[in-house]
Enzyme design. Structure first.
Site, mmCIF file in Angstrom:
data_model
loop_
_atom_site.group_PDB
_atom_site.id
_atom_site.type_symbol
_atom_site.label_atom_id
_atom_site.label_comp_id
_atom_site.label_asym_id
_atom_site.label_seq_id
_atom_site.Cartn_x
_atom_site.Cartn_y
_atom_site.Cartn_z
ATOM 1 N N CYS A 32 0.830 -1.210 0.000
ATOM 2 C CA CYS A 32 0.000 0.000 0.000
ATOM 3 C C CYS A 32 0.866 1.262 0.000
ATOM 4 C CB CYS A 32 -0.921 0.010 1.218
ATOM 5 S SG CYS A 32 -1.840 1.552 1.393
ATOM 6 N N VAL A 72 -5.676 1.255 5.772
ATOM 7 C CA VAL A 72 -4.343 1.459 6.353
ATOM 8 C C VAL A 72 -3.753 2.723 5.722
ATOM 9 C CG1 VAL A 72 -3.981 -0.990 6.793
ATOM 10 C CG2 VAL A 72 -3.195 -0.040 4.622
ATOM 11 N N SER A 86 -3.029 8.811 6.141
ATOM 12 C CA SER A 86 -1.570 8.732 6.019
ATOM 13 C C SER A 86 -0.840 10.046 6.299
ATOM 14 C CB SER A 86 -1.179 8.190 4.640
ATOM 15 O OG SER A 86 -1.682 9.017 3.607
#
Length: 241
Positions: A32, A72, A86
Site C-alpha cells: 500500500c 491502512v 496517512s
C-alpha cells in the site's frame, strides 16, 4: 505475527494485544503506497515500532474499531490512542517523536509543503484508474494526464532550484509523494517523466536515500501483487511470502 514481512491478518483473526510501552504499532499492508508513507517516516526518524499487516481483501472485523474506514495506515500507541489517514499519521510522528524533523518549523515553508501535496493530489487516483483501465485508448489518455500532473511538479523544482521538494535535503513532502513514483517502473509509466528532467533527477536522488532504499519493493513483487489484487484474491496482500 508482527513485522514488515509477516503474513497479513484477515477475517476471523484475533486482534493483537496492547502495544508495548516505548513502542508504536502501525497497521499496514506491504504494497500500500499510503501505508508506505508512514513506514518511511518511522524509518527516517528511527522510531521503534511494530508492524501488523492487514489483509485489505479480507479485512478482520476488529480492524474497523481501529479505523472506521477500514483503511491502512493506522497508528496505535501504548496509551491505546489511534491515528489514521496517512498524511496525518506522518505529521503526528514528526511532532510526537524527537530526532530529525521532517517538516519545517517556518509556517510559510510548512504551508508550501502542503500546497505541493495538493498539486500532487490527483496522482494517486490516476494510478488507481490506470491499474483498472482495460484498453489502449484509456492508457493513452491516462498517460497524458500523468504528464500534465508531473509538469506541475517539474515547475516546482525548477522554481525552487533544489534537488528535493523542500530544499537541498529530503523532507516530509518527498516521503509523502515518493511511493507513487516508486511504482511507475512496474506499471510501465516511466515514459511519463521523460519530459520532466528535474523530476527524473529527484527520483534518482530519492533511490539513493537509505530510508527509501530499505523499503523498496521489487518490480516483480509489485506486479505479482497487482495481478492477484485485480482478481480480488485474498492472497494478494501476502504475495511473495
Amino acid at each position: 505475527m508482527s513485522g514488515e514481512s509477516a503474513r497479513s491478518l484477515g477475517k476471523g483473526s484475533a486482534p493483537p494485544g496492547p502495544v508495548p510501552e516505548g513502542s508504536i504499532r502501525i497497521y499496514s499492508m506491504r504494497f500500500c503506497p499510503f501505508a508506505e508513507r508512514t513506514r518511511l517516516v518511522l524509518k527516517a526518524k528511527g522510531i521503534r515500532h511494530e508492524v501488523i499487516n492487514i489483509n485489505l481483501k479480507n479485512k478482520p472485523e476488529w480492524f474497523f474499531k481501529k479505523n472506521p474506514f477500514g483503511l491502512v495506515p493506522v497508528l496505535e500507541n501504548s496509551q491505546g490512542q489511534l491515528i489514521y489517514e496517512s498524511a496525518i499519521t506522518c505529521e503526528y510522528l514528526d511532532e510526537a517523536y524527537p530526532g530529525k524533523k521532517l517538516l519545517p518549523d517556518d509556517p510559510y515553508e510548512k504551508a508550501c509543503q502542503k500546497m505541493i501535496l495538493e498539486l500532487f493530489s490527483k496522482v494517486p487516483s490516476l494510478v488507481g484508474s490506470f491499474i483498472r483501465s482495460q484498453n489502449k485508448e484509456d492508457y493513452a489518455g491516462l498517460k497524458e494526464e500523468f504528464r500534465k500532473e508531473f509538469t506541475k511538479l517539474e515547475e516546482v523544482l525548477t522554481n525552487k532550484k533544489t534537488t528535493f521538494f523542500g530544499g537541498n535535503s529530503i523532507s516530509m513532502i518527498d516521503y509523502l509523494i515518493w511511493p507513487w513514483f516508486e511504482r511507475l517502473e512496474a506499471m510501465k509509466l516511466n515514459e511519463c517523466v521523460d519530459h520532466t528532467p528535474k523530476l527524473k533527477l529527484w527520483m534518482a536522488a530519492m533511490k539513493e536515500d537509505p530510508t527509501v532504499s530499505a523499503l523498496l519493493t521489487s518490480e516483480k513483487d509489485w506486479q505479482g501483487f497487482l495481478e492477484l489484487y485485480l482478481q480480488n484474491s485474498p492472497e494478494a496482500c501476502d504475495y511473495g511470502l
